[in-house]
Design a protein around this motif. Structure first.
Motif, PDB file in Angstrom:
ATOM      1  N   LEU A  72       0.834  -1.189   0.000  1.00 29.98           N
ATOM      2  CA  LEU A  72       0.000   0.000   0.000  1.00 29.98           C
ATOM      3  C   LEU A  72       0.879   1.253   0.000  1.00 29.98           C
ATOM      4  CD1 LEU A  72      -3.042   0.836   0.285  1.00 29.98           C
ATOM      5  CD2 LEU A  72      -2.598   1.052   2.726  1.00 29.98           C
ATOM      6  N   PRO A  73       0.599   2.220  -0.860  1.00 27.23           N
ATOM      7  CA  PRO A  73       1.412   3.441  -0.874  1.00 27.23           C
ATOM      8  C   PRO A  73       1.435   4.133   0.501  1.00 27.23           C
ATOM      9  CG  PRO A  73       0.004   3.356  -2.810  1.00 27.23           C
ATOM     10  CD  PRO A  73      -0.427   2.232  -1.905  1.00 27.23           C
ATOM     11  N   ARG A  74       2.561   4.778   0.786  1.00 25.41           N
ATOM     12  CA  ARG A  74       2.731   5.460   2.085  1.00 25.41           C
ATOM     13  C   ARG A  74       1.629   6.467   2.346  1.00 25.41           C
ATOM     14  NH1 ARG A  74       7.300   7.220   4.594  1.00 25.41           N
ATOM     15  NH2 ARG A  74       5.846   8.176   6.022  1.00 25.41           N
ATOM     16  N   ALA A  75       1.213   7.209   1.338  1.00 30.68           N
ATOM     17  CA  ALA A  75       0.163   8.213   1.554  1.00 30.68           C
ATOM     18  C   ALA A  75      -1.128   7.546   2.031  1.00 30.68           C
ATOM     19  CB  ALA A  75      -0.092   9.011   0.276  1.00 30.68           C
ATOM     20  N   ASP A  76      -1.452   6.382   1.499  1.00 30.11           N
ATOM     21  CA  ASP A  76      -2.655   5.675   1.941  1.00 30.11           C
ATOM     22  C   ASP A  76      -2.498   5.179   3.372  1.00 30.11           C
ATOM     23  OD1 ASP A  76      -3.754   6.118  -0.560  1.00 30.11           O
ATOM     24  OD2 ASP A  76      -3.420   4.076  -1.281  1.00 30.11           O
ATOM     25  N   ARG A  77      -1.294   4.716   3.735  1.00 29.75           N
ATOM     26  CA  ARG A  77      -1.039   4.291   5.112  1.00 29.75           C
ATOM     27  C   ARG A  77      -1.190   5.481   6.062  1.00 29.75           C
ATOM     28  NH1 ARG A  77       3.530  -0.356   4.745  1.00 29.75           N
ATOM     29  NH2 ARG A  77       3.184  -0.811   2.561  1.00 29.75           N
ATOM     30  N   GLU A  78      -0.671   6.641   5.643  1.00 29.18           N
ATOM     31  CA  GLU A  78      -0.774   7.845   6.475  1.00 29.18           C
ATOM     32  C   GLU A  78      -2.226   8.291   6.624  1.00 29.18           C
ATOM     33  OE1 GLU A  78       1.528   9.055   8.337  1.00 29.18           O
ATOM     34  OE2 GLU A  78       3.277   8.050   7.466  1.00 29.18           O
ATOM     35  N   THR A 105       1.694  13.677  -0.557  1.00 32.87           N
ATOM     36  CA  THR A 105       0.839  13.946  -1.718  1.00 32.87           C
ATOM     37  C   THR A 105       1.218  15.247  -2.416  1.00 32.87           C
ATOM     38  OG1 THR A 105      -0.840  15.069  -0.375  1.00 32.87           O
ATOM     39  CG2 THR A 105      -1.110  12.674  -0.732  1.00 32.87           C
ATOM     40  N   GLY A 106       2.040  16.058  -1.757  1.00 33.16           N
ATOM     41  CA  GLY A 106       2.409  17.350  -2.329  1.00 33.16           C
ATOM     42  C   GLY A 106       1.269  18.345  -2.296  1.00 33.16           C
ATOM     43  N   SER A 107       0.263  18.087  -1.464  1.00 37.76           N
ATOM     44  CA  SER A 107      -0.913  18.949  -1.402  1.00 37.76           C
ATOM     45  C   SER A 107      -1.553  18.833  -0.020  1.00 37.76           C
ATOM     46  CB  SER A 107      -1.927  18.507  -2.462  1.00 37.76           C
ATOM     47  OG  SER A 107      -3.166  19.132  -2.269  1.00 37.76           O
ATOM     48  N   ASP A 108      -2.166  19.915   0.410  1.00 37.78           N
ATOM     49  CA  ASP A 108      -2.916  19.850   1.663  1.00 37.78           C
ATOM     50  C   ASP A 108      -4.419  19.740   1.407  1.00 37.78           C
ATOM     51  OD1 ASP A 108      -3.474  22.413   0.835  1.00 37.78           O
ATOM     52  OD2 ASP A 108      -2.902  23.379   2.709  1.00 37.78           O
ATOM     53  N   ARG A 125     -10.976   6.634  -3.640  1.00 39.01           N
ATOM     54  CA  ARG A 125     -10.028   5.809  -2.888  1.00 39.01           C
ATOM     55  C   ARG A 125      -9.825   6.389  -1.482  1.00 39.01           C
ATOM     56  NH1 ARG A 125      -5.707   2.305  -4.653  1.00 39.01           N
ATOM     57  NH2 ARG A 125      -4.042   2.205  -3.099  1.00 39.01           N
ATOM     58  N   GLY A 126      -9.597   7.699  -1.403  1.00 36.85           N
ATOM     59  CA  GLY A 126      -9.417   8.367  -0.118  1.00 36.85           C
ATOM     60  C   GLY A 126     -10.652   8.232   0.766  1.00 36.85           C
ATOM     61  N   GLN A 127     -11.830   8.380   0.168  1.00 42.09           N
ATOM     62  CA  GLN A 127     -13.071   8.232   0.936  1.00 42.09           C
ATOM     63  C   GLN A 127     -13.197   6.829   1.516  1.00 42.09           C
ATOM     64  OE1 GLN A 127     -16.663   9.572  -1.105  1.00 42.09           O
ATOM     65  NE2 GLN A 127     -15.444  11.092  -2.211  1.00 42.09           N
ATOM     66  N   ALA A 128     -12.865   5.815   0.715  1.00 40.71           N
ATOM     67  CA  ALA A 128     -12.975   4.428   1.174  1.00 40.71           C
ATOM     68  C   ALA A 128     -11.986   4.158   2.305  1.00 40.71           C
ATOM     69  CB  ALA A 128     -12.745   3.468   0.007  1.00 40.71           C
ATOM     70  N   ILE A 129     -10.754   4.651   2.170  1.00 44.48           N
ATOM     71  CA  ILE A 129      -9.733   4.462   3.210  1.00 44.48           C
ATOM     72  C   ILE A 129     -10.145   5.186   4.489  1.00 44.48           C
ATOM     73  CG2 ILE A 129      -7.354   5.065   3.858  1.00 44.48           C
ATOM     74  CD1 ILE A 129      -6.617   4.464   0.881  1.00 44.48           C
ATOM     75  N   TRP A 130     -10.579   6.428   4.356  1.00 46.52           N
ATOM     76  CA  TRP A 130     -10.989   7.233   5.507  1.00 46.52           C
ATOM     77  C   TRP A 130     -12.150   6.573   6.258  1.00 46.52           C
ATOM     78  CZ3 TRP A 130      -9.072  10.896   8.409  1.00 46.52           C
ATOM     79  CH2 TRP A 130      -9.905  11.695   9.186  1.00 46.52           C
ATOM     80  N   SER A 131     -13.169   6.149   5.522  1.00 39.16           N
ATOM     81  CA  SER A 131     -14.346   5.536   6.132  1.00 39.16           C
ATOM     82  C   SER A 131     -13.970   4.237   6.844  1.00 39.16           C
ATOM     83  CB  SER A 131     -15.397   5.274   5.046  1.00 39.16           C
ATOM     84  OG  SER A 131     -16.523   4.635   5.594  1.00 39.16           O
ATOM     85  N   PHE A 132     -13.147   3.415   6.198  1.00 37.38           N
ATOM     86  CA  PHE A 132     -12.725   2.153   6.801  1.00 37.38           C
ATOM     87  C   PHE A 132     -11.884   2.393   8.056  1.00 37.38           C
ATOM     88  CE2 PHE A 132      -9.597  -1.261   7.224  1.00 37.38           C
ATOM     89  CZ  PHE A 132     -10.436  -2.362   7.351  1.00 37.38           C
ATOM     90  N   ALA A 133     -10.917   3.310   7.964  1.00 41.04           N
ATOM     91  CA  ALA A 133     -10.031   3.581   9.111  1.00 41.04           C
ATOM     92  C   ALA A 133     -10.825   4.071  10.315  1.00 41.04           C
ATOM     93  CB  ALA A 133      -8.957   4.605   8.722  1.00 41.04           C
TER      94      ALA A 133
END
Length: 190
Positions: A72-78, A105-108, A125-133
């Motif tokens: 999993l990419p580091r940004a997704d882990r973070e 991500t180079g962005s805030d 993808r971000g929404q799915a990761i956020w919701s799951f976490a």
């Protein structure tokens, strides 16, 4: 959405006197050398070094989950660590992982969206990761097959999902370990 946010720096102050590096025994020095970053030996690691065996085991596991290349990419882990830290009420870890996510991500944009409680502004993808976490952190059984399906639909493989579970779960542990050992204070530097 209101303007961009700037994540303020926080420090962590221990309740227990950290191990003095100059007076540390050989096992404590060994445990403190396996740090998760190249930023030096933090007060947190120096506090954990009172029990060098568990400090060493914890740090090796933490490094394997958060810093091992591949998977999993580091940004997704973070993002997963950020979701866990928010749910667990750990402002220090929330600050650290928000900053790392923005750096990676180079962005805030993601941090700004989440600060304003707008996860709908994240990518699917971000929404799915956020919701799951967040679900996994609130109550593990709240992470349902629907969450896993959303992760798969967003492109995560089975191995990626396991990496994400590890990242979120280790912050369940890390946040709970950090809270009784110290507290957050405003950073002296900004």
């Amino acid at each position: 959405m209101p303007g961009r946010i700037r994540v303020k720096l926080l420090d962590w102050a221990p309740y227990i006197e950290p191990v003095d590096i100059a007076r540390a025994n050989a096992r404590q020095r060994e445990a403190m050398q396996v740090t998760p970053s190249s930023l030096g030996i933090s007060l947190y690691v120096r506090t954990l070094a009172h029990d060098p065996e568990s400090c060493l085991a914890r740090t090796i596991l933490f490094n394997a989950i958060m810093y091992t290349p591949g998977g999993l990419p580091r940004a997704d882990r973070e993002l997963g660590a950020l979701g866990a830290s928010v749910v667990n009420g750990c402002p220090y870890c929330t600050m650290v992982h928000a900053r790392r996510l923005a750096d990676l991500t180079g962005s805030d944009d993601a941090v700004t969206a989440l600060w304003h409680d707008r996860p709908d502004r994240l990518s699917p993808r971000g929404q799915a990761i956020w919701s799951f976490a967040r679900a996994l952190s609130a109550t593990p059984s709240a992470a349902t097959p629907d969450h896993v399906r959303a992760l798969r639909d967003a492109g995560l493989s089975g191995a990626d999902i396991i990496d994400l579970i590890h990242a979120v779960a280790i912050f369940g542990w890390a946040n709970r370990l950090m809270h009784p050992l110290g507290h957050v204070v405003p950073a002296a530097r900004c």
